[in-house]
Design a protein around this motif. Sequence first.
Motif, PDB file in Angstrom:
ATOM      1  N   ASN A   1       0.825  -1.205   0.000  1.00 27.00           N
ATOM      2  CA  ASN A   1       0.000   0.000   0.000  1.00 27.00           C
ATOM      3  C   ASN A   1       0.867   1.267   0.000  1.00 27.00           C
ATOM      4  N   LYS A   2       1.957   1.249   0.801  1.00 32.26           N
ATOM      5  CA  LYS A   2       2.855   2.389   0.897  1.00 32.26           C
ATOM      6  C   LYS A   2       3.576   2.626  -0.433  1.00 32.26           C
ATOM      7  N   ASN A   3       4.050   1.568  -1.077  1.00 31.92           N
ATOM      8  CA  ASN A   3       4.723   1.683  -2.362  1.00 31.92           C
ATOM      9  C   ASN A   3       3.788   2.224  -3.435  1.00 31.92           C
ATOM     10  N   TRP A   4       2.543   1.877  -3.340  1.00 36.79           N
ATOM     11  CA  TRP A   4       1.562   2.349  -4.310  1.00 36.79           C
ATOM     12  C   TRP A   4       1.330   3.843  -4.172  1.00 36.79           C
ATOM     13  N   LYS A   5       1.329   4.376  -2.936  1.00 33.89           N
ATOM     14  CA  LYS A   5       1.047   5.782  -2.702  1.00 33.89           C
ATOM     15  C   LYS A   5       2.245   6.680  -2.969  1.00 33.89           C
ATOM     16  N   ASP A   6       3.476   6.217  -2.751  1.00 33.39           N
ATOM     17  CA  ASP A   6       4.659   7.061  -2.921  1.00 33.39           C
ATOM     18  C   ASP A   6       4.809   7.608  -4.349  1.00 33.39           C
ATOM     19  N   PRO A   7       4.721   6.788  -5.388  1.00 31.78           N
ATOM     20  CA  PRO A   7       4.824   7.334  -6.742  1.00 31.78           C
ATOM     21  C   PRO A   7       3.679   8.303  -7.056  1.00 31.78           C
ATOM     22  N   GLU A   8       2.517   7.999  -6.542  1.00 26.27           N
ATOM     23  CA  GLU A   8       1.371   8.879  -6.759  1.00 26.27           C
ATOM     24  C   GLU A   8       1.578  10.224  -6.060  1.00 26.27           C
ATOM     25  N   LEU A   9       2.120  10.190  -4.865  1.00 24.48           N
ATOM     26  CA  LEU A   9       2.394  11.395  -4.109  1.00 24.48           C
ATOM     27  C   LEU A   9       3.489  12.221  -4.789  1.00 24.48           C
ATOM     28  N   ARG A  10       4.529  11.548  -5.276  1.00 28.70           N
ATOM     29  CA  ARG A  10       5.604  12.255  -5.976  1.00 28.70           C
ATOM     30  C   ARG A  10       5.084  12.935  -7.240  1.00 28.70           C
ATOM     31  N   GLU A  11       4.237  12.268  -7.982  1.00 31.61           N
ATOM     32  CA  GLU A  11       3.667  12.852  -9.205  1.00 31.61           C
ATOM     33  C   GLU A  11       2.776  14.049  -8.871  1.00 31.61           C
ATOM     34  N   PHE A  12       2.016  13.942  -7.796  1.00 31.15           N
ATOM     35  CA  PHE A  12       1.165  15.057  -7.351  1.00 31.15           C
ATOM     36  C   PHE A  12       2.018  16.276  -6.981  1.00 31.15           C
ATOM     37  N   LYS A  13       3.130  16.044  -6.267  1.00 35.40           N
ATOM     38  CA  LYS A  13       4.027  17.136  -5.886  1.00 35.40           C
ATOM     39  C   LYS A  13       4.660  17.791  -7.115  1.00 35.40           C
ATOM     40  N   LYS A  14       5.022  16.986  -8.114  1.00 40.64           N
ATOM     41  CA  LYS A  14       5.584  17.529  -9.351  1.00 40.64           C
ATOM     42  C   LYS A  14       4.582  18.448 -10.048  1.00 40.64           C
ATOM     43  N   ILE A  15       3.349  18.025 -10.093  1.00 36.92           N
ATOM     44  CA  ILE A  15       2.298  18.822 -10.745  1.00 36.92           C
ATOM     45  C   ILE A  15       2.106  20.143 -10.003  1.00 36.92           C
ATOM     46  N   ILE A  16       2.066  20.087  -8.676  1.00 44.30           N
ATOM     47  CA  ILE A  16       1.912  21.297  -7.870  1.00 44.30           C
ATOM     48  C   ILE A  16       3.100  22.240  -8.090  1.00 44.30           C
ATOM     49  N   HIS A  17       4.318  21.697  -8.090  1.00 41.46           N
ATOM     50  CA  HIS A  17       5.512  22.526  -8.305  1.00 41.46           C
ATOM     51  C   HIS A  17       5.497  23.181  -9.682  1.00 41.46           C
ATOM     52  N   ARG A  18       5.073  22.454 -10.699  1.00 44.00           N
ATOM     53  CA  ARG A  18       4.974  23.023 -12.053  1.00 44.00           C
ATOM     54  C   ARG A  18       3.958  24.162 -12.099  1.00 44.00           C
ATOM     55  N   LYS A  19       2.822  23.962 -11.450  1.00 40.20           N
ATOM     56  CA  LYS A  19       1.791  25.012 -11.438  1.00 40.20           C
ATOM     57  C   LYS A  19       2.280  26.261 -10.710  1.00 40.20           C
ATOM     58  N   ILE A  20       2.952  26.069  -9.583  1.00 40.78           N
ATOM     59  CA  ILE A  20       3.486  27.213  -8.828  1.00 40.78           C
ATOM     60  C   ILE A  20       4.539  27.938  -9.669  1.00 40.78           C
ATOM     61  N   LEU A  21       5.414  27.196 -10.299  1.00 39.27           N
ATOM     62  CA  LEU A  21       6.446  27.786 -11.147  1.00 39.27           C
ATOM     63  C   LEU A  21       5.816  28.568 -12.302  1.00 39.27           C
ATOM     64  N   PHE A  22       4.804  28.002 -12.932  1.00 38.23           N
ATOM     65  CA  PHE A  22       4.110  28.675 -14.026  1.00 38.23           C
ATOM     66  C   PHE A  22       3.465  29.978 -13.548  1.00 38.23           C
ATOM     67  N   ILE A  23       2.813  29.942 -12.401  1.00 36.01           N
ATOM     68  CA  ILE A  23       2.154  31.134 -11.864  1.00 36.01           C
ATOM     69  C   ILE A  23       3.186  32.217 -11.543  1.00 36.01           C
ATOM     70  N   VAL A  24       4.291  31.841 -10.914  1.00 38.11           N
ATOM     71  CA  VAL A  24       5.344  32.814 -10.577  1.00 38.11           C
ATOM     72  C   VAL A  24       5.931  33.423 -11.846  1.00 38.11           C
ATOM     73  N   LEU A  25       6.224  32.601 -12.847  1.00 36.16           N
ATOM     74  CA  LEU A  25       6.761  33.116 -14.110  1.00 36.16           C
ATOM     75  C   LEU A  25       5.766  34.029 -14.824  1.00 36.16           C
ATOM     76  N   ALA A  26       4.488  33.685 -14.788  1.00 39.20           N
ATOM     77  CA  ALA A  26       3.464  34.524 -15.409  1.00 39.20           C
ATOM     78  C   ALA A  26       3.378  35.883 -14.717  1.00 39.20           C
ATOM     79  N   ILE A  27       3.454  35.883 -13.396  1.00 39.37           N
ATOM     80  CA  ILE A  27       3.414  37.147 -12.648  1.00 39.37           C
ATOM     81  C   ILE A  27       4.645  37.988 -12.959  1.00 39.37           C
ATOM     82  N   LEU A  28       5.833  37.371 -12.975  1.00 37.46           N
ATOM     83  CA  LEU A  28       7.057  38.105 -13.294  1.00 37.46           C
ATOM     84  C   LEU A  28       7.016  38.690 -14.706  1.00 37.46           C
ATOM     85  N   LEU A  29       6.534  37.926 -15.659  1.00 38.76           N
ATOM     86  CA  LEU A  29       6.419  38.408 -17.029  1.00 38.76           C
ATOM     87  C   LEU A  29       5.443  39.578 -17.127  1.00 38.76           C
TER      88      LEU A  29
END
Length: 138
Positions: free
Chosen positions: A3-31
Amino acid sequence: MSNKNWKDPELREFKKIIHRKILFIVLAILLTVAVLISYIVYTHFYSMGHLPEGKWIQSSTSPNQQYKLNIYLVNKGGATVAYSIRGELLNVSSNKRKNIYWGYREQAANIIWKDNKHVSINNRVLDVRSDTYDWRRE
């Protein structure tokens, strides 16, 4: 454990998506901020369309009466700022106005029409259809 192994990759992918969205928002504001600052700097310091009006001192009309050049003396105030000359061209037939001359440390204008479309202002010859003189761009 599985169960733990199943959630870790899912959690990592979720964090990547959140980081990309935050990065996109920050870059859009700076631009957006960079574009806004660039626009403000251009319109207030480099655009011929936002020059101070000044006090009318003389006019001159082209030989064919198609253009009228109005000259204004501009004093922006203060002891450290010199007088400037602003030349505004009026197309008599269309009644359109545009600034074609902005000279710093000048208090008078010597205007000589070379022909119907070329004028000399303080020894600077301009084609009134396309040329401008702005001391800030020297």
